[in-house]
Design a protein around this motif. Structure first.
Motif, PDB file in Angstrom:
ATOM      1  N   ARG A  97       0.815  -1.214   0.000  1.00  0.00           N
ATOM      2  CA  ARG A  97       0.000   0.000   0.000  1.00  0.00           C
ATOM      3  C   ARG A  97       0.852   1.268   0.000  1.00  0.00           C
ATOM      4  O   ARG A  97       0.560   2.247  -0.682  1.00  0.00           O
ATOM      5  CB  ARG A  97      -0.925  -0.031   1.217  1.00  0.00           C
ATOM      6  N   TRP A  98       1.931   1.241   0.795  1.00  0.00           N
ATOM      7  CA  TRP A  98       2.841   2.389   0.878  1.00  0.00           C
ATOM      8  C   TRP A  98       4.224   2.055   0.322  1.00  0.00           C
ATOM      9  O   TRP A  98       5.172   2.828   0.498  1.00  0.00           O
ATOM     10  CB  TRP A  98       2.961   2.868   2.324  1.00  0.00           C
ATOM     11  N   THR A 100       6.096  -0.427   1.289  1.00  0.00           N
ATOM     12  CA  THR A 100       6.983  -0.862   2.376  1.00  0.00           C
ATOM     13  C   THR A 100       6.792  -2.327   2.768  1.00  0.00           C
ATOM     14  O   THR A 100       7.432  -2.794   3.704  1.00  0.00           O
ATOM     15  CB  THR A 100       6.757   0.020   3.609  1.00  0.00           C
ATOM     16  N   GLN A 150      -2.524   8.032  -2.890  1.00  0.00           N
ATOM     17  CA  GLN A 150      -1.593   9.153  -2.734  1.00  0.00           C
ATOM     18  C   GLN A 150      -0.984   9.582  -4.066  1.00  0.00           C
ATOM     19  O   GLN A 150      -0.590  10.752  -4.231  1.00  0.00           O
ATOM     20  CB  GLN A 150      -0.494   8.807  -1.719  1.00  0.00           C
TER      21      GLN A 150
END
Length: 321
Positions: A97-98, A100, A150
């Motif tokens: 999602r990020w 990471t 984002q």
């Protein structure tokens, strides 16, 4: 078939035409120096400026991404397979999602079959301009790209808006959304929850193959890299083989559908009834269906090549969790 006919089905590395506004992050700092190439098929570009070199349907798409050092491709997901091999440079692939959840670094010649249904991105961590070659599943490449929220939000801050029709509109050039076209909605929290977050240990063993390992495995016969019986066991709608000088043969053969030759190292002579052509690293050749041909190295030294052909398997999801 004449050599000129075949030249029309070859995209030379030096003749590649880039698009610098292919995706929504084209103005976002850190991603604004990307070059996207659509070599075979329509690809997944969101820009009308994208040049398509060969539009003949193959059952899959061939593309490429060129990026200077420290330039990254933002987090996104596909509904069908996305396979990369590193032609030039050193690349970090990351996902989640990020971005990471996990990551892996690939060197020249390494190949990765990124699982579908997860957010992924990649960046050039080398010291010079880098190039990765891509195989995307299906003739329509899965109907486009799904961006992490984002990415859409950051893009809007820099003048690019993605419409719900999958087209980009650049407010810096005075473009606005057409009447009746809404902006692409970001995924909801519930929708985001459906995207897996696999770790590096879960992804790498079954989805990454190293160049030197493939060279060793292709010592006597071409190595099946991706396929039902491949080193990376998957059925994404196409198969990928790896051929070296040791496993190349001048025995002619053909396929009942178009296939693609993509040299990694060395020069290769492709012979067929009517003549022959020579391929260099970075070139992409579409071989017509039912054309008897052979491919062997034409010079001494290291020689390796990836070969792609479609299968009857649906170009669907490849990550089972």
């Amino acid at each position: 078939m004449t050599p000129q006919d075949m030249e029309n089905r070859i995209v030379r590395y030096g003749d590649l035409i880039p698009c610098k506004t292919a995706f929504i992050d084209a103005h976002t700092p850190g991603s604004d120096q990307k070059e996207n190439f659509t070599i075979i098929g329509g690809g997944v570009s969101e820009s009308p400026d994208q040049h398509v070199h060969i539009s003949i349907p193959h059952g899959f798409n061939i593309g490429a991404a060129g990026q200077p050092p420290k330039c990254r491709n933002s987090l996104h997901s596909h509904r069908t397979a996305e396979v990369f091999f590193v032609l030039k440079g050193r690349w970090r692939f990351f996902w989640g999602r990020w971005g990471t959840a996990g990551e892996v670094t690939l060197e020249e010649g390494d190949i990765i079959n990124i699982p579908t249904g997860i957010f992924r991105g990649f960046e050039n961590i080398g010291t010079d301009y880098g190039m990765i070659m891509a195989v995307l599943g299906g003739d329509d490449a899965g109907g486009g790209v799904i961006w992490a929220p984002q990415v859409i939000e950051d893009a809007a801050d820099h003048g690019l808006v993605l419409g719900a029709n999958g087209k980009l509109y650049d407010s810096l050039k005075g473009a606005t959304l057409p009447e009746g076209v809404a902006p692409m909605q970001v995924l909801t929290q519930d929708e985001l929850g459906a995207f897996p977050e696999p770790t590096t240990a879960e992804v790498v063993p079954g989805h990454v193959a190293r160049y030197l390992d493939l060279v060793a495995l292709a010592d006597r016969a071409p190595a099946k890299v991706i396929g039902e019986h491949g080193i990376l066991r998957d059925k994404p709608g196409f198969e990928v083989d790896f051929i070296t000088r040791s496993s190349a043969t001048d025995k002619v053969h053909s396929h009942d559908r178009p296939s693609v030759l993509m040299p990694m190292r060395g020069h290769w002579r492709v012979s067929f009834d009517g003549g022959g052509v020579t391929l260099a690293p970075g070139d992409t050749m579409s071989v017509p269906e039912n054309l008897a041909h052979s491919a062997v190295p034409s010079m001494t030294g290291e020689a390796s090549m990836y070969h792609v052909v479609a299968t009857d398997d649906p170009a669907g999801a490849t990550w089972a969790g």
